[in-house]
Design an enzyme around this catalytic site. Structure first.
Site, PDB file in Angstrom:
ATOM      1  CD1 TRP A 130      -2.538   1.758   0.462  1.00  0.00           C
ATOM      2  CD2 TRP A 130      -2.041   1.851   2.641  1.00  0.00           C
ATOM      3  NE1 TRP A 130      -3.241   2.799   1.000  1.00  0.00           N
ATOM      4  CE2 TRP A 130      -2.957   2.882   2.341  1.00  0.00           C
ATOM      5  CE3 TRP A 130      -1.585   1.714   3.947  1.00  0.00           C
ATOM      6  CZ2 TRP A 130      -3.434   3.759   3.297  1.00  0.00           C
ATOM      7  CZ3 TRP A 130      -2.063   2.597   4.900  1.00  0.00           C
ATOM      8  CH2 TRP A 130      -2.979   3.600   4.578  1.00  0.00           C
ATOM      9  CG  ASP A 211      -1.918  -2.576   7.715  1.00  0.00           C
ATOM     10  OD1 ASP A 211      -2.794  -2.376   8.578  1.00  0.00           O
ATOM     11  OD2 ASP A 211      -1.767  -1.849   6.709  1.00  0.00           O
ATOM     12  CE  LYS A 246     -10.000   0.631   4.017  1.00  0.00           C
ATOM     13  NZ  LYS A 246      -9.564   1.452   2.948  1.00  0.00           N
TER      14      LYS A 246
HETATM   15  C1  LMR Z   1      -6.823   2.685  -0.301  1.00  0.00           C
HETATM   16  O1  LMR Z   1      -5.824   1.957  -0.370  1.00  0.00           O
HETATM   17  O2  LMR Z   1      -7.380   3.130  -1.314  1.00  0.00           O
HETATM   18  C2  LMR Z   1      -7.418   3.008   1.042  1.00  0.00           C
HETATM   19  O3  LMR Z   1      -6.748   2.318   2.038  1.00  0.00           O
HETATM   20  C3  LMR Z   1      -7.535   4.462   1.287  1.00  0.00           C
HETATM   21  C4  LMR Z   1      -6.235   5.153   1.530  1.00  0.00           C
HETATM   22  O4  LMR Z   1      -6.145   5.869   2.520  1.00  0.00           O
HETATM   23  O5  LMR Z   1      -5.303   5.022   0.726  1.00  0.00           O
END
Ligand code: LMR
Length: 396
Positions: A130, A211, A246
């Site tokens: 992420w 996470d 979520k």
């Molecule tokens: C995402 O990956 O789109 C979500 O977790 C929102 C974010 O804050 O990036």
């Protein structure tokens, strides 16, 4: 002084939200930011959340501070949700859970805690991970290294390469793992693979930081936590960050937690005191509202049962959409095997197209996704799926 600063480009995910809002195309499709959407394209407040909120407004007697760790009730309930009440680490009294402002608050607190353990801490993140993991860890001063994870050729996990990299870690390194529903690729470790990771963690002495942002949106609440529970039963120390954005749909309420598993009860208390001090120096105390909603739901059998049902609706819809989009792509005659989308979990998968093709979808068709071609599956619906697949056929 501020004159020395340079303007930065938009955040790769949040920038998409703004661009989508500005687009006047009535047929635009939002597959960008990871929020659940229903068939009508809305992100509704869960009915159970509305009920808990009503109850809390009646029951609330004060707005006084709640302290850096949040409410103990919330921490306890989250810990049970994540680890289960009978987990050996819980029974041994080695765990402690604090309320945080969302999963990001938990991750940043984890990073600051790790920095206090050693100024030279390295955190290994999956390639890809992420996008926000990097600043959350790196801005705290931790060094970042990557381990191989997603294989774009096979759309699966490069498990042998991942293990080979983890075998290069040193004691005191941190390895960030996605508990379930990997963001951005949707490819999750099997339970056998979690077991292997646990053996390497024990052998090399790295600290796992898991996470867990999507518990309940993959296969189910218990199933989605099964891998991290295996790990937590094997390693002496571990951190788990969790988000209620979520699975409870509490996004803007910023509700999450950090669980620390320590070697002993004594070190648990020390870790807790350090985490409270970390938090005090960043945001002082977490916001109360979202966590109070979660606490009300999870402490009522009736509301918990209702939450399970609403969560199952979201999970089943996402899994059905995975099948639908693959069927539509095949029916449209698009070459290439997209069946991997049905095996992946949670909100995200990569379409596997180039950044140029992603740009074309945005500019020519009003279809928004992250440049990596990560799509939010929940943004698809019966009304837009054919348009999406037609546009995909054109850019391919
Ligand atoms: C995402 O990956 O789109 C979500 O977790 C929102 C974010 O804050 O990036």
């Amino acid at each position: 002084m501020l004159e020395t600063l340079k303007k930065l480009p938009e955040d790769p995910i949040l920038g998409l939200m703004a661009a989508y809002r500005k687009d006047s195309n009535p047929l635009k499709i939002d597959l960008g930011v990871g929020v659940y959407k229903d068939e009508a394209g809305n992100t509704p407040v869960l009915e159970v959340v509305t009920q808990a909120q009503r109850h809390n407004i009646q029951a609330e007697t004060t707005k006084a501070y709640i302290g850096p760790a949040g409410t103990p009730g919330f921490g306890q309930l989250m810990e049970t949700l994540i680890l289960g009440a009978d987990h050996p680490a819980v029974l041994a009294g080695r765990t402690n859970t604090l309320q945080t402002p969302g999963g990001c608050g938990a991750l940043r607190s984890a990073a600051e805690l790790l920095k206090r353990c050693s100024k030279n801490t390295t955190v290994w993140v999956s390639n890809p991970t992420w996008a926000n993991h990097i600043p959350l860890m790196g801005d705290a001063g931790l060094a970042i290294r990557e381990y191989p994870y997603y294989d774009r050729e096979t759309s699966g996990i490069q498990f042998d390469q991942m293990i080979a990299a983890l075998e290069q870690t040193s004691a005191g390194d941190v390895v960030l793992l996605h508990g379930c529903c990997h963001n951005p690729c949707g490819a999750d470790l099997t339970l056998e693979q979690w077991q292997r990771v646990a053996e390497v963690a024990k052998d090399r002495g790295f600290l796992p930081l898991v996470d867990l942002a999507y518990q309940g949106l993959g296969d189910g609440l218990e199933e989605d936590a099964a891998g991290l529970r295996i790990l937590a039963a094997v390693v002496p120390e571990m951190l788990i960050t969790a988000s209620c954005s979520k699975n409870f749909g509490l996004y803007r309420e910023r509700t999450g937690s950090i669980t620390a598993i320590s070697r002993t009860r004594v070190s648990r208390d020390i870790t807790h005191s350090q985490l409270c001090s970390v938090v005090r120096g960043i945001y002082s105390m977490p916001p109360a509202h979202g966590a109070a909603i979660v606490e009300t739901i999870l402490s009522s059998e009736e509301l918990t049962a209702q939450w399970y049902e609403e969560l199952a609706v979201m999970r089943n819809r996402i899994n059905d959409l995975r099948k639908l989009v693959v069927e539509k792509i095949a029916a449209r005659g698009i070459t290439g095997d997209f069946s991997f989308i049905t095996h992946q979990k949670g909100m995200f998968s990569f379409l596997g197209i180039t950044p140029e093709q992603v740009g074309q979808l945005r500019e020519e068709h009003g279809i928004y996704m992250v440049d990596s071609s990560r799509i939010n599956i929940a943004g698809i619906n019966d009304a837009n799926v054919d348009r999406l697949v037609d546009a995909l056929a054109q850019v391919l």
